[in-house]
Design a protein around this motif. Structure first.
Motif, short mmCIF file in Angstrom:
data_model
loop_
_atom_site.label_atom_id
_atom_site.label_comp_id
_atom_site.label_asym_id
_atom_site.label_seq_id
_atom_site.Cartn_x
_atom_site.Cartn_y
_atom_site.Cartn_z
N ILE A 63 0.81 -1.21 0.00
CA ILE A 63 0.00 0.00 0.00
C ILE A 63 0.85 1.27 0.00
N SER A 64 2.03 1.20 0.61
CA SER A 64 2.93 2.37 0.59
C SER A 64 3.41 2.66 -0.83
N ASP A 65 3.73 1.61 -1.57
CA ASP A 65 4.13 1.78 -2.97
C ASP A 65 2.96 2.34 -3.78
N PHE A 66 1.77 1.83 -3.51
CA PHE A 66 0.58 2.28 -4.21
C PHE A 66 0.33 3.76 -3.94
N GLN A 67 0.52 4.18 -2.69
CA GLN A 67 0.34 5.58 -2.33
C GLN A 67 1.33 6.45 -3.11
N VAL A 68 2.58 6.04 -3.18
CA VAL A 68 3.60 6.80 -3.93
C VAL A 68 3.17 6.95 -5.39
N ASP A 69 2.67 5.87 -5.98
CA ASP A 69 2.24 5.94 -7.37
C ASP A 69 1.00 6.80 -7.55
N CYS A 70 0.10 6.78 -6.59
CA CYS A 70 -1.09 7.64 -6.66
C CYS A 70 -0.69 9.10 -6.56
N TYR A 71 0.26 9.39 -5.67
CA TYR A 71 0.74 10.77 -5.55
C TYR A 71 1.41 11.22 -6.86
N ALA A 72 2.19 10.33 -7.46
CA ALA A 72 2.84 10.66 -8.73
C ALA A 72 1.79 10.94 -9.80
N PHE A 73 0.75 10.13 -9.85
CA PHE A 73 -0.33 10.33 -10.81
C PHE A 73 -0.91 11.74 -10.67
N ASN A 74 -1.20 12.15 -9.43
CA ASN A 74 -1.78 13.47 -9.21
C ASN A 74 -0.81 14.59 -9.54
N GLU A 75 0.47 14.38 -9.25
CA GLU A 75 1.47 15.39 -9.59
C GLU A 75 1.61 15.52 -11.10
N ILE A 76 1.65 14.40 -11.81
CA ILE A 76 1.75 14.43 -13.27
C ILE A 76 0.54 15.13 -13.87
N ALA A 77 -0.64 14.85 -13.30
CA ALA A 77 -1.88 15.45 -13.80
C ALA A 77 -2.03 16.91 -13.37
N GLY A 78 -1.15 17.38 -12.48
CA GLY A 78 -1.24 18.76 -12.00
C GLY A 78 -2.43 19.00 -11.07
N LYS A 79 -2.88 17.94 -10.39
CA LYS A 79 -4.05 18.05 -9.53
C LYS A 79 -3.70 18.08 -8.05
N HIS A 80 -2.48 17.74 -7.70
CA HIS A 80 -2.09 17.57 -6.30
C HIS A 80 -2.16 18.86 -5.49
N ASN A 81 -1.88 19.98 -6.12
CA ASN A 81 -1.84 21.24 -5.38
C ASN A 81 -3.08 22.10 -5.58
N LEU A 82 -4.15 21.51 -6.06
CA LEU A 82 -5.43 22.21 -6.18
C LEU A 82 -6.16 21.98 -4.86
N THR A 83 -6.12 22.98 -3.97
CA THR A 83 -6.56 22.76 -2.59
C THR A 83 -7.64 23.74 -2.11
N SER A 84 -8.32 24.38 -3.04
CA SER A 84 -9.41 25.26 -2.60
C SER A 84 -10.55 24.40 -2.07
N LEU A 85 -11.49 25.04 -1.40
CA LEU A 85 -12.65 24.31 -0.91
C LEU A 85 -13.38 23.63 -2.08
N LYS A 86 -13.44 24.31 -3.22
CA LYS A 86 -14.06 23.73 -4.42
C LYS A 86 -13.30 22.48 -4.86
N ASP A 87 -11.97 22.52 -4.79
CA ASP A 87 -11.16 21.36 -5.17
C ASP A 87 -11.35 20.19 -4.20
N ILE A 88 -11.45 20.50 -2.92
CA ILE A 88 -11.70 19.47 -1.91
C ILE A 88 -13.07 18.84 -2.15
N GLN A 89 -14.05 19.68 -2.44
CA GLN A 89 -15.41 19.20 -2.75
C GLN A 89 -15.39 18.28 -3.97
N ARG A 90 -14.66 18.66 -5.00
CA ARG A 90 -14.59 17.84 -6.22
C ARG A 90 -13.93 16.50 -5.92
#
Length: 164
Positions: free
Chosen positions: A6-33
Motif C-alpha cells: 500500500i505504501s508503494d501504491f500511495q507513492v504511485d497515486c501521488y505521482a499520478f496526481n502530480e503528473i496530472a497537475g491536480k495535487h496542489n489544487l486545494t481550494s474548498l471547491k477542489d476538496i469538494q470535487r
C-alpha cells in the motif's frame, strides 16, 4: 515476484496526481470535487460490482476509491495537515474499540443493551480483546470510548481561515 504494498501504491497515486497537475489544487471547491470523485467511485462498487455480482468491478472500484482517497490525502498534506500523526491517532483510536478487560466488555454490552441495541460479544484470542458488534455486524464502541481529536494535526491558520 516483486513485493508491492500500500505504501508503494500511495507513492504511485501521488505521482499520478502530480503528473496530472491536480495535487496542489486545494481550494474548498477542489476538496469538494475530490470528495465527489470518492463518492462516485464508491457508488460504482455497488452499482457495477455488488449489484451485478461482479468481483472484478468490486476490486476495480476498491482500488479507484483508494486512488481518489489518496488524492484527497495528498491535498490535505499540501494544506499542511499532519497526515502521519492523524493516521496513527486514528488507528490507535480504532483499536481502542476492542476492550481487553472483561469488565469493560460487560459494561459495554450492558450500556448498548440499555440503549435498545442488541449486541454480541466475542473474544478474539489472537489479539486478546473483546469484539462487540450489533446485529448489522457493526463494531460497537466501548461505553468509555472517547473519539480522537485530530485538531492538533491541522495548522491553526487553516482552522481559522478555512480552505482558501
Amino acid at each position: 515476484m516483486t513485493s508491492y504494498d500500500i505504501s508503494d501504491f500511495q507513492v504511485d497515486c501521488y505521482a499520478f496526481n502530480e503528473i496530472a497537475g491536480k495535487h496542489n489544487l486545494t481550494s474548498l471547491k477542489d476538496i469538494q470535487r475530490q470528495y465527489e470523485l470518492i463518492l462516485e467511485e464508491t457508488l460504482e462498487i455497488k452499482e457495477r460490482g455488488i449489484d451485478k455480482n461482479n468481483a472484478k468491478e468490486v476490486l476495480d472500484g476498491c482500488l479507484d476509491v483508494m486512488v481518489t482517497a489518496f488524492g484527497l490525502m495528498q491535498k490535505l498534506e499540501i494544506l499542511g495537515i499532519d497526515m502521519s500523526t492523524a493516521m496513527l491517532d486514528t488507528a490507535t483510536n480504532n483499536l481502542a474499540k476492542f476492550p481487553s478487560d472483561i469488565q469493560e466488555a460487560l459494561e459495554t454490552s450492558m450500556y448498548h443493551s440499555s440503549q435498545g441495541v442488541i449486541v454480541k460479544s466475542e473474544y478474539n484470542t489472537e489479539y486478546e480483546v473483546f469484539v462487540i458488534k450489533n446485529r448489522q455486524d457493526k463494531v460497537m464502541k466501548p461505553a468509555s470510548f472517547e473519539s480522537n481529536d485530530l485538531s492538533n494535526c491541522i495548522p491553526a491558520d487553516l482552522l481559522l481561515n478555512g480552505f482558501e
